[in-house]
Design a protein around this motif. Structure first.
Motif, mmCIF file in Angstrom:
data_model
loop_
_atom_site.group_PDB
_atom_site.id
_atom_site.type_symbol
_atom_site.label_atom_id
_atom_site.label_comp_id
_atom_site.label_asym_id
_atom_site.label_seq_id
_atom_site.Cartn_x
_atom_site.Cartn_y
_atom_site.Cartn_z
ATOM 1 N N GLN A 100 97.868 -60.210 110.262
ATOM 2 C CA GLN A 100 99.183 -60.153 110.909
ATOM 3 C C GLN A 100 99.100 -59.698 112.362
ATOM 4 O O GLN A 100 100.054 -59.857 113.123
ATOM 5 C CB GLN A 100 100.102 -59.223 110.115
ATOM 6 N N ASN A 101 97.975 -59.116 112.754
ATOM 7 C CA ASN A 101 97.816 -58.631 114.117
ATOM 8 C C ASN A 101 97.289 -59.695 115.075
ATOM 9 O O ASN A 101 97.174 -59.440 116.277
ATOM 10 C CB ASN A 101 96.856 -57.430 114.128
ATOM 11 N N LEU A 102 96.975 -60.868 114.557
ATOM 12 C CA LEU A 102 96.455 -61.929 115.412
ATOM 13 C C LEU A 102 97.570 -62.532 116.258
ATOM 14 O O LEU A 102 98.666 -62.788 115.757
ATOM 15 C CB LEU A 102 95.797 -63.012 114.560
ATOM 16 N N PRO A 103 97.312 -62.782 117.538
ATOM 17 C CA PRO A 103 98.363 -63.306 118.430
ATOM 18 C C PRO A 103 98.636 -64.782 118.213
ATOM 19 O O PRO A 103 97.853 -65.499 117.571
ATOM 20 C CB PRO A 103 97.768 -63.056 119.826
ATOM 21 N N VAL A 104 99.758 -65.251 118.760
ATOM 22 C CA VAL A 104 100.123 -66.664 118.711
ATOM 23 C C VAL A 104 99.017 -67.492 119.366
ATOM 24 O O VAL A 104 98.486 -67.126 120.412
ATOM 25 C CB VAL A 104 101.476 -66.901 119.426
ATOM 26 N N GLY A 105 98.673 -68.592 118.738
ATOM 27 C CA GLY A 105 97.599 -69.451 119.241
ATOM 28 C C GLY A 105 96.273 -69.216 118.538
ATOM 29 O O GLY A 105 95.345 -70.012 118.687
ATOM 30 N N SER A 106 96.184 -68.131 117.772
ATOM 31 C CA SER A 106 94.932 -67.801 117.087
ATOM 32 C C SER A 106 94.646 -68.773 115.954
ATOM 33 O O SER A 106 95.553 -69.267 115.285
ATOM 34 C CB SER A 106 94.999 -66.387 116.506
ATOM 35 N N ARG A 107 93.361 -69.046 115.749
ATOM 36 C CA ARG A 107 92.899 -69.792 114.589
ATOM 37 C C ARG A 107 92.359 -68.786 113.572
ATOM 38 O O ARG A 107 91.799 -67.749 113.939
ATOM 39 C CB ARG A 107 91.808 -70.783 114.968
ATOM 40 N N LEU A 108 92.466 -69.114 112.284
ATOM 41 C CA LEU A 108 92.029 -68.208 111.224
ATOM 42 C C LEU A 108 91.426 -68.998 110.073
ATOM 43 O O LEU A 108 92.067 -69.890 109.512
ATOM 44 C CB LEU A 108 93.216 -67.374 110.717
ATOM 45 N N GLU A 109 90.178 -68.675 109.733
ATOM 46 C CA GLU A 109 89.513 -69.272 108.576
ATOM 47 C C GLU A 109 89.692 -68.337 107.378
ATOM 48 O O GLU A 109 89.264 -67.179 107.420
ATOM 49 C CB GLU A 109 88.021 -69.477 108.865
ATOM 50 N N VAL A 110 90.321 -68.832 106.329
ATOM 51 C CA VAL A 110 90.583 -68.019 105.138
ATOM 52 C C VAL A 110 90.019 -68.737 103.914
ATOM 53 O O VAL A 110 90.332 -69.906 103.686
ATOM 54 C CB VAL A 110 92.088 -67.762 104.934
ATOM 55 N N ALA A 111 89.219 -68.019 103.135
ATOM 56 C CA ALA A 111 88.614 -68.603 101.936
ATOM 57 C C ALA A 111 89.137 -67.871 100.703
ATOM 58 O O ALA A 111 88.537 -66.881 100.266
ATOM 59 C CB ALA A 111 87.095 -68.516 102.012
ATOM 60 N N PRO A 112 90.246 -68.329 100.127
ATOM 61 C CA PRO A 112 90.798 -67.639 98.954
ATOM 62 C C PRO A 112 89.842 -67.616 97.770
ATOM 63 O O PRO A 112 89.846 -66.675 96.982
ATOM 64 C CB PRO A 112 92.070 -68.441 98.629
ATOM 65 N N VAL A 113 88.983 -68.632 97.646
ATOM 66 C CA VAL A 113 88.030 -68.639 96.546
ATOM 67 C C VAL A 113 86.994 -67.537 96.727
ATOM 68 O O VAL A 113 86.494 -66.974 95.741
ATOM 69 C CB VAL A 113 87.356 -70.028 96.423
ATOM 70 N N SER A 114 86.682 -67.175 97.982
ATOM 71 C CA SER A 114 85.773 -66.053 98.233
ATOM 72 C C SER A 114 86.376 -64.750 97.738
ATOM 73 O O SER A 114 85.697 -63.929 97.109
ATOM 74 C CB SER A 114 85.470 -65.936 99.732
ATOM 75 N N PHE A 115 87.656 -64.569 98.034
ATOM 76 C CA PHE A 115 88.365 -63.366 97.569
ATOM 77 C C PHE A 115 88.356 -63.317 96.040
ATOM 78 O O PHE A 115 88.085 -62.260 95.438
ATOM 79 C CB PHE A 115 89.795 -63.372 98.099
ATOM 80 N N LYS A 116 88.611 -64.456 95.419
ATOM 81 C CA LYS A 116 88.674 -64.521 93.960
ATOM 82 C C LYS A 116 87.330 -64.182 93.327
ATOM 83 O O LYS A 116 87.257 -63.434 92.336
ATOM 84 C CB LYS A 116 89.121 -65.921 93.537
ATOM 85 N N ILE A 117 86.245 -64.718 93.894
ATOM 86 C CA ILE A 117 84.918 -64.461 93.335
ATOM 87 C C ILE A 117 84.502 -63.014 93.567
ATOM 88 O O ILE A 117 83.940 -62.365 92.668
ATOM 89 C CB ILE A 117 83.893 -65.438 93.930
ATOM 90 N N ALA A 118 84.776 -62.495 94.769
ATOM 91 C CA ALA A 118 84.465 -61.084 95.039
ATOM 92 C C ALA A 118 85.241 -60.179 94.093
ATOM 93 O O ALA A 118 84.712 -59.170 93.593
ATOM 94 C CB ALA A 118 84.788 -60.742 96.488
ATOM 95 N N ARG A 119 86.483 -60.553 93.827
ATOM 96 C CA ARG A 119 87.305 -59.787 92.890
ATOM 97 C C ARG A 119 86.680 -59.793 91.501
ATOM 98 O O ARG A 119 86.658 -58.764 90.812
ATOM 99 C CB ARG A 119 88.712 -60.392 92.843
ATOM 100 N N ARG A 120 86.168 -60.952 91.093
ATOM 101 C CA ARG A 120 85.551 -61.048 89.784
ATOM 102 C C ARG A 120 84.277 -60.199 89.713
ATOM 103 O O ARG A 120 83.987 -59.580 88.687
ATOM 104 C CB ARG A 120 85.219 -62.510 89.467
ATOM 105 N N ILE A 121 83.520 -60.172 90.795
ATOM 106 C CA ILE A 121 82.334 -59.311 90.840
ATOM 107 C C ILE A 121 82.746 -57.856 90.651
ATOM 108 O O ILE A 121 82.123 -57.106 89.899
ATOM 109 C CB ILE A 121 81.576 -59.489 92.171
ATOM 110 N N GLY A 122 83.825 -57.453 91.328
ATOM 111 C CA GLY A 122 84.332 -56.094 91.176
ATOM 112 C C GLY A 122 84.698 -55.784 89.732
ATOM 113 O O GLY A 122 84.447 -54.682 89.235
#
Length: 475
Positions: free
Chosen positions: A300-322
């Motif tokens: 949410q702190n990224l300014p207008v014009g910013s690009r963002l790479e988000v990998a929801p599957v990475s979050f899901k797998i890391a969560r499963r490891i946890g």
């Protein structure tokens, strides 16, 4: 001279465009004509995955398959098709060497056995600290050719107590061609030590086992997972998509949302690519974009014009490891396990790290889809967010620091002492130095540990080597 050069370039581009169109017509010709055409226009022949991508975007009908156009696709869909298509994906097609000198990239385990050995030493230290007498379940995500696992198993086999404690070796791999290589490399040592060796298609197939100590290793795994590319606009987040231009030689339309990834005909290995694939920004905000942008307060702190790479599957797998490593406070069952994640990236978000590798060189991300390795930098802070309420993340540390603190030099000296000649000694030292080079792999790769030691924070000794520099002298 300038006019002649411009005319020559235009002539070359027109020839490339004509060659590309000819390659499309070949699909409707007989086999002999196809063979002749390919010899004339081999440079711009469309790969099977590229055709699938184009058919998905634009739609097509053939005698055997009917594709209905979906319009622009996400980077996530593109990456999945290129890397994981069941028959023609980069990791699925056995004709792709992938790793090593003949492949498209080389990994730390392929460079030196010391890497895998020190990884296993750390895992064993956690088992000794927290595992007690529990049997060991060793899990690797994306084992590649099995080189890293082979080095780790060699260490395990040298300690009688650890060797006897191994209950199961589990490889998370959905590529049949990769599994075949892993069987050839690992089955003999597993049979020799009477270890159970089995495979799973995904980490979701694993369940927490309170009676076992689970060790998870993920080396260069998260960087190859599908991601979504977002762009922040004045009215919110929009997804950056992949489309296809009608004229592959047409210049891009420059707007306020011009993609960071070039929309011009891409170049690779000195040749002009005729792929029509281009990027575009969704004209409106979407639920997917807003949901992904809200998945971490940092975004949410990224300014207008910013690009963002988000990998929801990475979050899901890391969560499963946890979840696999989670040990409730004061649990009588003891610690559930530990994990090591090694990849390039950092503890921050990225917006323009997507890249492709072919023959050990960076090429355009739209070059020869399905025949190049695709990768992004890993946002380690995102992975830590996923496990924070389940286990204790440690680090990340630069790979060079991790290996040095784990005793790389001692192991290298031992290997050199056993070497039969000076050439071999030099090779051992050169390979080890490459792993810790501060201008290369030593700083580009990060190592994140996850401890399932319950709610009690590990001591400085138990955290080693994941300690601040100021605490090093205390140990």
């Amino acid at each position: 001279m300038g006019n002649r050069l411009l005319a020559g370039v235009r002539s070359h581009l027109r020839s490339s465009q004509a060659c590309y169109r000819a390659s499309q017509l070949r699909l409707a010709r007989d086999a002999s004509f196809k063979a002749t055409s390919r010899s004339l226009c081999a440079v711009s022949a469309v790969t099977k995955v590229e055709k699938l991508v184009l058919d998905t975007i634009k739609g097509s009908a053939t005698s055997s398959t009917l594709f209905q156009a979906t319009g622009p696709i996400s980077f996530s869909t593109y990456m999945q098709l290129c890397l994981s298509h069941p028959t023609d994906g980069y990791y699925s097609n056995p004709s792709h060497p992938v790793f090593g000198a003949k492949g498209d990239f080389i990994t730390s385990p392929e460079i030196s056995q010391v890497f895998g050995e020190l990884v296993m030493v750390w895992l064993l230290s956690q088992w000794l600290n927290f595992g007690g007498s529990k049997p060991i379940r060793l899990v690797e995500l994306g084992p590649g050719r099995g080189t890293l696992m082979a080095d780790m198993l060699r260490v395990l086999s040298q300690f009688p107590a650890a060797r006897a404690a191994v209950s199961e070796i589990l490889l998370v791999e959905n590529s049949q061609s990769m599994r075949t290589m892993q069987v050839e490399k690992l089955q003999p040592v597993a049979e020799r030590n009477k270890w159970s060796l089995r495979w799973a298609n995904g980490v979701e197939e694993l369940s927490p086992e309170k009676h076992m100590y689970t060790m998870v290793v993920a080396h260069e795994f998260f960087d190859a997972l599908p991601f979504h590319l977002l762009q922040r606009m004045a009215d919110g987040w929009r997804e950056v998509l992949i489309t296809a231009e009608a004229d592959p030689m047409a210049p891009p339309k420059v707007t306020a949302a011009t993609p960071l990834i070039s929309s011009f005909p891409s170049t690779a290995n000195g040749q002009i690519s005729s792929t029509p694939l281009r990027t575009c920004v969704s004209p409106t905000a979407s639920a997917t974009a807003n949901l992904l942008a809200a998945s971490s307060p940092r975004f949410q702190n990224l300014p207008v014009g910013s690009r963002l790479e988000v990998a929801p599957v990475s979050f899901k797998i890391a969560r499963r490891i946890g979840e696999l490593l989670h040990s409730p406070a004061n649990s009588e069952d003891g610690a559930a396990g530990c994990a090591l994640i090694v990849d390039y990236g950092g503890e921050k978000s990225y917006g323009n790290s997507f890249r492709a590798f072919k023959d050990h060189k960076i090429v355009d991300v739209f070059h020869r889809p399905g025949e190049c390795d695709l990768t992004t930098n890993v946002d380690f802070a995102y992975l830590k967010d996923a496990v924070l309420d389940l286990a204790i993340p440690l680090g990340p540390l630069p790979q060079g620091t991790f290996l040095t603190r784990m005793g790389l030099q001692l192991r290298v000296e031992a290997l050199k002492k056993a070497a039969k000649n000076e050439e071999r000694k030099l090779s051992i030292e050169k390979a080890a130095n490459r792993l810790v080079d501060a201008t290369g792999m030593g700083s580009q790769y990060q190592v994140l540990a996850i401890s399932g030691s319950g709610q009690n924070q590990p001591t400085l000794e138990q955290r080693w080597p994941f300690v601040d520099e100021q605490h090093v002298r205390q140990l």
